[in-house]
Enzyme design. Structure first.
Site, PDB file in Angstrom:
ATOM      1  N   ASN A  77       0.830  -1.186   0.000  1.00 43.43           N
ATOM      2  CA  ASN A  77       0.000   0.000   0.000  1.00 43.43           C
ATOM      3  C   ASN A  77       0.875   1.250   0.000  1.00 43.43           C
ATOM      4  O   ASN A  77       2.096   1.164  -0.130  1.00 43.43           O
ATOM      5  CB  ASN A  77      -0.955  -0.036   1.197  1.00 43.43           C
ATOM      6  CG  ASN A  77      -2.294   0.571   0.869  1.00 43.43           C
ATOM      7  OD1 ASN A  77      -2.380   1.567   0.162  1.00 43.43           O
ATOM      8  ND2 ASN A  77      -3.356  -0.029   1.396  1.00 43.43           N
ATOM      9  N   HIS A 107      23.959   1.841  11.995  1.00 39.79           N
ATOM     10  CA  HIS A 107      24.913   2.921  12.229  1.00 39.79           C
ATOM     11  C   HIS A 107      25.578   2.737  13.584  1.00 39.79           C
ATOM     12  O   HIS A 107      24.956   2.251  14.530  1.00 39.79           O
ATOM     13  CB  HIS A 107      24.189   4.270  12.182  1.00 39.79           C
ATOM     14  CG  HIS A 107      23.428   4.477  10.915  1.00 39.79           C
ATOM     15  ND1 HIS A 107      24.024   4.891   9.756  1.00 39.79           N
ATOM     16  CD2 HIS A 107      22.123   4.291  10.612  1.00 39.79           C
ATOM     17  CE1 HIS A 107      23.128   4.982   8.800  1.00 39.79           C
ATOM     18  NE2 HIS A 107      21.952   4.613   9.294  1.00 39.79           N
ATOM     19  N   ALA A 152      -0.584  -3.392  13.278  1.00 43.70           N
ATOM     20  CA  ALA A 152      -0.333  -1.998  12.910  1.00 43.70           C
ATOM     21  C   ALA A 152       0.473  -1.301  13.995  1.00 43.70           C
ATOM     22  O   ALA A 152       0.240  -1.498  15.185  1.00 43.70           O
ATOM     23  CB  ALA A 152      -1.661  -1.284  12.686  1.00 43.70           C
ATOM     24  N   ARG A 158      13.232  -8.260  16.499  1.00 37.35           N
ATOM     25  CA  ARG A 158      13.867  -9.592  16.550  1.00 37.35           C
ATOM     26  C   ARG A 158      13.091 -10.556  15.666  1.00 37.35           C
ATOM     27  O   ARG A 158      11.988 -10.254  15.216  1.00 37.35           O
ATOM     28  CB  ARG A 158      13.945 -10.094  17.974  1.00 37.35           C
ATOM     29  CG  ARG A 158      12.591 -10.331  18.609  1.00 37.35           C
ATOM     30  CD  ARG A 158      12.707 -10.664  20.055  1.00 37.35           C
ATOM     31  NE  ARG A 158      13.014  -9.437  20.756  1.00 37.35           N
ATOM     32  CZ  ARG A 158      12.699  -9.156  21.987  1.00 37.35           C
ATOM     33  NH1 ARG A 158      12.075 -10.048  22.701  1.00 37.35           N
ATOM     34  NH2 ARG A 158      12.984  -8.011  22.540  1.00 37.35           N
TER      35      ARG A 158
END
Length: 177
Positions: A77, A107, A152, A158
């Site tokens: 979507n 990072h 949602a 993990r």
């Protein structure tokens, strides 16, 4: 980069590849909604591999595209973002809700190292028949099994086994399906 080694993210070759991809994405994202054949042609040239039947709603963002592999019957979507410094493999019959982000770039925690532009990447693998709900985020190095529902707004930090519903931040197993 693909091997998981530390690399210089501001290397001119990488920047050139990013700009080429962004140019293709600009074209994709600015097509009229009924120009679906043109959209698919752009994605076919951008993605590393794909099934015959797939659909990605505009807008779509990624870094390289060539490290993204989607299976058959794939649907994404609006506002899918994939930072594909490492491979992202998504199986068959997957549905991705709006505003989902999939990240592979990592990072350094140390600011001095981070300021040099070095990073590394960890692949993401998503199995077959997975539904990822809107506003979910999948972090680097995660593997998601088959027949999984990601609720949602979840942040998946993990690996997730097959046959479960997960939700929350960080995402945890809510129930087996």
């Amino acid at each position: 980069m693909l091997s998981g080694e530390v690399y210089d993210a501001v290397n001119p070759r990488f920047i050139e590849m990013l700009m080429t991809t962004r140019d293709k994405l600009w074209e994709f994202n600015n097509l009229r909604p009924y120009e679906m054949d043109k959209m698919k042609d752009i994605l076919r040239g951008l993605l590393g591999s794909h099934g015959k039947n797939f659909h990605v709603n505009q807008p779509f963002r990624c870094d390289y595209g060539c490290n993204i592999h989607i299976g058959e019957n794939f649907f994404a979507n609006f506002n899918l973002t994939i930072l594909d410094e490492a491979e992202v493999r998504i199986g068959d019959n997957c549905f991705i809700g709006p505003n989902v982000s999939i990240f592979t770039a990592c990072h350094p925690l140390d600011a001095a190292s981070r300021d040099t532009g070095v990073e590394w990447a960890e692949p993401v693998t998503i199995g077959d028949s997975v539904w990822i709900g809107g506003n979910a985020t999948i972090l680097p190095g995660v593997t998601i099994g088959d027949n999984v529902v990601i609720g949602a707004g979840s942040v998946v930090t993990r690996n997730i086994p097959s046959g479960v519903v997960v939700g929350g931040n960080p995402a945890r197993i809510i129930k087996k399906v």
